[in-house]
Scaffold this motif. Structure first.
Motif, PDB file in Angstrom:
ATOM      1  N   LEU A 256       0.848  -1.195   0.000  1.00 54.81           N
ATOM      2  CA  LEU A 256       0.000   0.000   0.000  1.00 54.81           C
ATOM      3  C   LEU A 256       0.885   1.247   0.000  1.00 54.81           C
ATOM      4  O   LEU A 256       1.833   1.336   0.790  1.00 54.81           O
ATOM      5  CB  LEU A 256      -0.917   0.004   1.229  1.00 54.81           C
ATOM      6  N   VAL A 257       0.569   2.202  -0.869  1.00 55.01           N
ATOM      7  CA  VAL A 257       1.356   3.430  -0.973  1.00 55.01           C
ATOM      8  C   VAL A 257       0.414   4.623  -1.037  1.00 55.01           C
ATOM      9  O   VAL A 257      -0.411   4.704  -1.964  1.00 55.01           O
ATOM     10  CB  VAL A 257       2.268   3.421  -2.220  1.00 55.01           C
ATOM     11  N   PRO A 258       0.470   5.550  -0.089  1.00 52.80           N
ATOM     12  CA  PRO A 258      -0.389   6.740  -0.145  1.00 52.80           C
ATOM     13  C   PRO A 258      -0.170   7.559  -1.413  1.00 52.80           C
ATOM     14  O   PRO A 258       0.938   7.572  -1.978  1.00 52.80           O
ATOM     15  CB  PRO A 258       0.026   7.526   1.104  1.00 52.80           C
ATOM     16  N   GLU A 259      -1.182   8.252  -1.841  1.00 54.94           N
ATOM     17  CA  GLU A 259      -1.103   9.061  -3.060  1.00 54.94           C
ATOM     18  C   GLU A 259      -0.092  10.196  -2.934  1.00 54.94           C
ATOM     19  O   GLU A 259       0.407  10.692  -3.937  1.00 54.94           O
ATOM     20  CB  GLU A 259      -2.485   9.632  -3.391  1.00 54.94           C
ATOM     21  N   SER A 260       0.216  10.604  -1.710  1.00 59.96           N
ATOM     22  CA  SER A 260       1.155  11.707  -1.497  1.00 59.96           C
ATOM     23  C   SER A 260       2.603  11.241  -1.386  1.00 59.96           C
ATOM     24  O   SER A 260       3.496  12.045  -1.108  1.00 59.96           O
ATOM     25  CB  SER A 260       0.785  12.475  -0.227  1.00 59.96           C
ATOM     26  N   ALA A 261       2.881   9.965  -1.613  1.00 54.18           N
ATOM     27  CA  ALA A 261       4.210   9.404  -1.388  1.00 54.18           C
ATOM     28  C   ALA A 261       5.227   9.910  -2.406  1.00 54.18           C
ATOM     29  O   ALA A 261       4.884  10.363  -3.495  1.00 54.18           O
ATOM     30  CB  ALA A 261       4.150   7.878  -1.450  1.00 54.18           C
ATOM     31  N   HIS A 262       6.520   9.806  -2.036  1.00 54.50           N
ATOM     32  CA  HIS A 262       7.580  10.025  -3.000  1.00 54.50           C
ATOM     33  C   HIS A 262       7.484   8.957  -4.082  1.00 54.50           C
ATOM     34  O   HIS A 262       7.142   7.798  -3.811  1.00 54.50           O
ATOM     35  CB  HIS A 262       8.961   9.919  -2.327  1.00 54.50           C
TER      36      HIS A 262
END
Length: 523
Positions: free
Chosen positions: A189-195
């Motif tokens: 899972l990776v947030p939309e705001s991630a690098h």
């Protein structure tokens, strides 16, 4: 514009147009050609003895034509690169507001320590008995990193942030496989705001990436994470504080939900500078986190040079830390080089040829020792204070996408304040170049339209911040007043004017070709 030799130069002001120079130089503003335009292919800058007779072993691979590289003398070479360096903007030039980059001052004391004999000339293949001081320093640095983060162990060898991400995720993958779940837990899972490196790293080692939507306030809600959790989820890769400059308020709940589901919590430590001495990631439930020594602990941003991205690991992941690592040995320190020598551990292997970047270890530990625990805590507090000072100074003219609320180490603006002005985020950035500033981070994070992310770090004085805020206020008022030419044609005073970035992307020129003679070109 062409100089008197017919070479293109930066378009400048009326004085330059009225008074062109033969060289293209304008006093101390040097017009520097390429090495190929300075050097001569028929010469070399060094004298080499004629080799004795020998039998070549290249066969049909031997070069049959001139190599075509320019020959320059040592002064010509030195001047070329010094002149190029004078066209760069760096942290020794002025305030460097790149968000999510932590462009803080690199103390010269740290540089002096890294140049001490025994550190600067240490070789990775030296016998362990001859590098006990270096190993002791690595062990002490590891102790500091583990203490500051509240974790169990640390892998020092990764060479940069993204390399550290890879290391941490490989440790997670090894732990999952050790439990016999390698075939089922395939989702990260990776947030939309991630690098952008977060999803790239997960995909690189075979995981499937699922985005986690952000809440309206720019943070990751625990309910959004819970909806995505299942037996197929291996981990989350979450940045805290996040790239919107906000502390994740539900991070403990997110960690608990992940662990209950059998997954792991990878934290992107790019923004650790905001919380050193204030919060320990291990206490928040983090299982793995990389640390950018060039951000938090003031080692140089390499610009393609040496970097370091150590990874701290929780007790759940510590057995899978890669080799090499330092351990106590008979009469000193030992370096465990092979997985089979790791005792009860199960290292996933090796992630780099040797032990990492010694010079970065020295600089980082020098920073820690010179600041002490109270100084590092104050540095984080001052970084947050400076970012909020900029927020308060600009909030009446520039729009804040998540409201006028306290931020952490960086402040995020969007382009809503530019609506109807004919000026874009890119135009503002180019106008900042004319004012003598490197632009802020633009168009990132992607969750905000026309993002402008500013991180002043703790290095800047109030006077420096006041000037920076005054400059941005002047630019904002000019944009709102309809002075679009100040922006759309910028930069006017840089060594080069604005590039046609669309044309450069669609028709890149990747090979240098000798210019035509001026007369021939004119025809």
């Amino acid at each position: 514009m062409l100089n008197r030799q017919g070479r293109p130069t930066a378009a400048g002001d009326a004085a330059e147009t009225a008074h062109p120079t033969f060289t293209g130089n304008r006093a101390l503003m040097q017009e520097e050609p390429l090495l190929f335009e300075i050097g001569r292919t028929e010469t070399t800058g060094v004298d080499l003895d004629e080799p004795e007779d020998f039998s070549p072993r290249l066969g049909n691979l031997a070069r049959k034509s001139e190599i075509g590289l320019p020959g320059l003398s040592e002064p010509e070479t030195m001047r070329h690169f010094v002149r190029l360096s004078q066209k760069n903007y760096g942290i020794d030039t002025g305030l460097f507001p790149l968000g999510s980059c932590t462009m803080k001052h690199n103390a010269r004391l740290n540089e002096r320590m890294a140049r001490l004999p025994g550190f600067c000339d240490v070789h990775p293949l030296q016998p362990v008995s001859t590098v006990q001081g270096a190993l002791a320093l690595m062990d002490e640095l590891a102790r500091y990193l583990v203490t500051l983060t509240g974790m169990t162990s640390v892998a020092l060898s990764p060479k940069a942030g993204a390399h550290g991400e890879l290391c941490g995720m490989m440790a997670i993958k090894a732990a999952i496989e050790a439990k016999g779940e390698g075939a089922t837990r395939k989702v990260v899972l990776v947030p939309e705001s991630a690098h952008g490196t977060n999803p790239a790293t997960a995909a690189l080692i075979g995981f499937v990436v699922k985005p986690v939507p952000a809440a309206e306030d720019g943070t990751v809600p625990v309910e959004a994470v819970k909806e995505l959790l299942g037996p197929d989820v291996a981990a989350i890769m979450l940045t805290n504080p996040n790239t919107c400059g906000l502390f994740e308020p539900q991070i403990v709940e997110i960690a608990a939900a992940l662990h209950e589901a059998g997954a792991y919590f990878y934290c992107d430590g790019a923004n650790f500078n905001a919380i050193v001495g204030k919060a320990r990631p291990g206490d928040l439930g983090v299982d793995a986190m990389h640390i950018n020594l060039h951000k938090t602990f003031s080692t140089p941003h390499g610009g393609g040079g040496p970097g370091s991205g150590p990874v701290v690991l929780s007790q759940r992941l510590a057995p899978y830390a890669p080799v090499p690592f330092v351990t106590p040995g008979d009469g000193g320190h030992a370096l465990v080089e092979h997985p089979e020598a790791a005792g009860e551990g199960a290292p996933f292997g090796r992630i780099t040829a040797f032990h990492g970047q010694m010079g970065m270890y020295v600089r980082a530990l020098a920073y820690m020792l010179s600041h002490g625990s109270d100084g590092m805590k104050q540095a984080s507090e001052d970084a947050v204070l400076n970012a909020n000072y900029i927020r308060a100074g600009l909030s009446d003219l520039m729009s804040l996408p998540f409201g006028d609320r306290p931020c952490m180490h960086e402040v995020l603006f969007d382009d809503a304040w530019l609506k109807g002005t004919g000026v874009s985020t890119l135009d503002v950035a180019k106008a900042m170049i004319d004012e003598g500033y490197h632009p802020m981070t633009m168009y990132f994070p992607l969750v905000v339209h026309g993002a402008m992310l500013i991180e002043p770090t703790e290095s800047e004085s109030k006077a420096a911040l006041d000037l920076f805020v005054a400059c941005l206020r002047d630019l904002a008022m000019s944009a709102k007043a309809g002075e679009t030419e100040r922006f759309t044609g910028a930069p006017y005073h840089a060594p080069r004017r604005r590039l046609d970035e669309t044309r450069a992307a669609r028709n890149p020129v990747l090979r240098w070709t000798p210019p035509q003679p001026v007369k021939e070109a004119a025809e």
